[in-house]
Design an enzyme around this catalytic site. Structure first.
Site, PDB file in Angstrom:
ATOM      1  N   HIS A  59     -50.571 -31.952   2.233  1.00  0.00           N
ATOM      2  CA  HIS A  59     -50.801 -32.548   3.553  1.00  0.00           C
ATOM      3  C   HIS A  59     -50.155 -33.921   3.605  1.00  0.00           C
ATOM      4  O   HIS A  59     -49.706 -34.460   2.589  1.00  0.00           O
ATOM      5  CB  HIS A  59     -52.294 -32.610   3.887  1.00  0.00           C
ATOM      6  CG  HIS A  59     -53.094 -33.591   3.085  1.00  0.00           C
ATOM      7  ND1 HIS A  59     -53.350 -33.432   1.740  1.00  0.00           N
ATOM      8  CD2 HIS A  59     -53.713 -34.753   3.435  1.00  0.00           C
ATOM      9  CE1 HIS A  59     -54.095 -34.434   1.309  1.00  0.00           C
ATOM     10  NE2 HIS A  59     -54.320 -35.253   2.311  1.00  0.00           N
ATOM     11  N   HIS A  61     -50.541 -37.469   3.880  1.00  0.00           N
ATOM     12  CA  HIS A  61     -51.224 -38.754   3.690  1.00  0.00           C
ATOM     13  C   HIS A  61     -50.467 -39.472   2.583  1.00  0.00           C
ATOM     14  O   HIS A  61     -49.945 -38.824   1.673  1.00  0.00           O
ATOM     15  CB  HIS A  61     -52.691 -38.552   3.261  1.00  0.00           C
ATOM     16  CG  HIS A  61     -53.659 -38.503   4.405  1.00  0.00           C
ATOM     17  ND1 HIS A  61     -54.880 -37.869   4.318  1.00  0.00           N
ATOM     18  CD2 HIS A  61     -53.592 -39.030   5.668  1.00  0.00           C
ATOM     19  CE1 HIS A  61     -55.521 -38.002   5.480  1.00  0.00           C
ATOM     20  NE2 HIS A  61     -54.762 -38.685   6.304  1.00  0.00           N
ATOM     21  N   ASP A  63     -51.190 -40.961  -0.108  1.00  0.00           N
ATOM     22  CA  ASP A  63     -51.501 -40.689  -1.516  1.00  0.00           C
ATOM     23  C   ASP A  63     -51.052 -39.285  -1.928  1.00  0.00           C
ATOM     24  O   ASP A  63     -51.199 -38.904  -3.097  1.00  0.00           O
ATOM     25  CB  ASP A  63     -52.995 -40.903  -1.817  1.00  0.00           C
ATOM     26  CG  ASP A  63     -53.924 -40.075  -0.956  1.00  0.00           C
ATOM     27  OD1 ASP A  63     -53.656 -39.914   0.255  1.00  0.00           O
ATOM     28  OD2 ASP A  63     -54.941 -39.581  -1.482  1.00  0.00           O
ATOM     29  N   GLU A  69     -40.044 -40.451  -0.908  1.00  0.00           N
ATOM     30  CA  GLU A  69     -38.779 -41.134  -0.592  1.00  0.00           C
ATOM     31  C   GLU A  69     -38.058 -41.520  -1.885  1.00  0.00           C
ATOM     32  O   GLU A  69     -36.871 -41.249  -2.052  1.00  0.00           O
ATOM     33  CB  GLU A  69     -39.030 -42.374   0.275  1.00  0.00           C
ATOM     34  CG  GLU A  69     -37.727 -43.119   0.571  1.00  0.00           C
ATOM     35  CD  GLU A  69     -37.904 -44.349   1.467  1.00  0.00           C
ATOM     36  OE1 GLU A  69     -38.607 -44.248   2.486  1.00  0.00           O
ATOM     37  OE2 GLU A  69     -37.336 -45.400   1.123  1.00  0.00           O
ATOM     38  N   TYR A 105     -33.200 -41.012   6.380  1.00  0.00           N
ATOM     39  CA  TYR A 105     -32.124 -40.627   7.290  1.00  0.00           C
ATOM     40  C   TYR A 105     -30.871 -41.466   7.058  1.00  0.00           C
ATOM     41  O   TYR A 105     -30.918 -42.693   6.985  1.00  0.00           O
ATOM     42  CB  TYR A 105     -32.566 -40.794   8.759  1.00  0.00           C
ATOM     43  CG  TYR A 105     -31.464 -40.431   9.717  1.00  0.00           C
ATOM     44  CD1 TYR A 105     -31.328 -39.130  10.182  1.00  0.00           C
ATOM     45  CD2 TYR A 105     -30.528 -41.389  10.130  1.00  0.00           C
ATOM     46  CE1 TYR A 105     -30.284 -38.781  11.039  1.00  0.00           C
ATOM     47  CE2 TYR A 105     -29.485 -41.050  10.984  1.00  0.00           C
ATOM     48  CZ  TYR A 105     -29.364 -39.747  11.435  1.00  0.00           C
ATOM     49  OH  TYR A 105     -28.332 -39.417  12.263  1.00  0.00           O
ATOM     50  N   ASP A 162     -57.237 -32.530  -0.101  1.00  0.00           N
ATOM     51  CA  ASP A 162     -58.368 -33.264   0.417  1.00  0.00           C
ATOM     52  C   ASP A 162     -59.080 -32.363   1.418  1.00  0.00           C
ATOM     53  O   ASP A 162     -58.453 -31.833   2.336  1.00  0.00           O
ATOM     54  CB  ASP A 162     -57.881 -34.532   1.121  1.00  0.00           C
ATOM     55  CG  ASP A 162     -57.194 -35.491   0.160  1.00  0.00           C
ATOM     56  OD1 ASP A 162     -57.195 -35.227  -1.055  1.00  0.00           O
ATOM     57  OD2 ASP A 162     -56.666 -36.505   0.645  1.00  0.00           O
ATOM     58  N   HIS A 216     -59.879 -36.852  -7.498  1.00  0.00           N
ATOM     59  CA  HIS A 216     -59.743 -37.670  -6.285  1.00  0.00           C
ATOM     60  C   HIS A 216     -60.967 -38.581  -6.128  1.00  0.00           C
ATOM     61  O   HIS A 216     -61.615 -38.643  -5.092  1.00  0.00           O
ATOM     62  CB  HIS A 216     -59.593 -36.740  -5.066  1.00  0.00           C
ATOM     63  CG  HIS A 216     -58.864 -37.365  -3.896  1.00  0.00           C
ATOM     64  ND1 HIS A 216     -59.405 -38.351  -3.134  1.00  0.00           N
ATOM     65  CD2 HIS A 216     -57.646 -37.120  -3.347  1.00  0.00           C
ATOM     66  CE1 HIS A 216     -58.558 -38.691  -2.166  1.00  0.00           C
ATOM     67  NE2 HIS A 216     -57.475 -37.956  -2.281  1.00  0.00           N
TER      68      HIS A 216
HETATM   69 ZN   LIG Z   1     -55.955 -37.929  -0.810  1.00  0.00          ZN
HETATM   70 ZN   LIG Z   2     -55.855 -36.795   2.689  1.00  0.00          ZN
END
Ligand SMILES: [Zn+2]
Ligand SMILES: [Zn+2]
Length: 249
Positions: A59, A61, A63, A69, A105, A162, A216
């Site tokens: 996902h 986020h 972290d 990058e 980019y 998460d 986590h």
């Molecule tokens: Zn997380």
């Molecule tokens: Zn998350």
């Protein structure tokens, strides 16, 4: 298969790296999520981006994707290769448009596919990001209207992205799908609005708790050792064999 958490920290932890995982099978390496601290955590293990064969994103986020990058630039300009990037289909456009495009980019590198060999994933299908490792994605609730996908590996190991506490799903995995290992995100404070809280997880029956490994977690994790019922903590940077994780506590 072996699993080594690059980090086991919560999004804002400072004494633990971001909750990202290295999965090893047949001499190949998959990186599951690549957060802000992932490049430094790899370095701490004596590894470089060149040791990674494939990446997978659960996902969007920081972290979980904030280190992409650097990895993309170094793969392109330092190691001159395009690693595989497994991404749930619905996340591919936002991963580029809303997260990575600003930094990556360039006129001659206008898209995510200029840095990675993209493999789109859909629920209900099984993928083999590295030989000998099967992965299925399952959409699980995290932030309202924000897509997040947990993983089911080698048809027995559940790895939560998460996610909010979902007792029904954990019961179903254990009772109907032969799940013997559950790596689950965990926050120590209540209520568990975007993650499962420790108190939520402690409501699970013993047979399920025995399969749970907590990850986590926040910097005060040492205060909770011995207070997690039958659930164990995963330690960051320790190498676990799949069979060791599957041993019932
Ligand atoms: Zn997380
Ligand atoms: Zn998350």
């Amino acid at each position: 298969m072996k699993l080594q958490m690059l980090g086991t920290g919560s999004a804002f932890a400072k004494t633990f790296y971001n909750n990202n995982a290295l999965v090893y099978a047949n001499g190949c390496t998959l990186l599951v999520d690549c957060g802000i601290t992932a490049p430094a955590a790899l370095h701490a293990l004596g590894k470089t981006p060149d040791d990674i064969d494939a990446l997978l994103v659960t996902h969007i986020h920081g972290d979980h994707i904030g280190g992409l990058e650097e990895i993309a630039f170094r793969m392109r300009f330092q190691y001159h290769r395009k690693p595989l990037l497994y991404v749930p289909e619905v996340l591919a456009a936002p991963l580029w448009e809303n997260a990575l495009k600003g930094g990556l980019y360039q006129d001659e590198l206008p898209g995510l596919e200029d840095y990675f060999e993209i493999r789109l994933m859909k629920e209900g299908n099984e993928y083999e990001p590295i030989p000998g490792l099967s992965v299925e994605i399952m959409q699980t609730p995290h932030i309202p209207n924000k897509d997040s996908f947990s993983l089911y590996m080698n048809r027995h190991l559940f790895y939560s992205a998460d996610m909010r506490f979902n007792s029904e799903l954990l019961h179903k995995l254990v009772e109907e799908r032969g799940c013997d290992t559950i790596l689950h995100d965990c926050q120590f404070i209540n209520p568990g609005v975007v993650h499962a809280s420790l108190d939520d997880l402690l409501t699970l029956p013993e047979p399920i708790q025995r399969r749970v490994w907590l990850m986590h977690y926040a910097d005060d994790q040492p205060n909770f050792i011995g207070k997690t019922g039958l659930m164990r903590f995963v330690e960051q940077q320790r190498l676990y064999d799949e069979s060791e994780l599957a041993e019932i506590n």
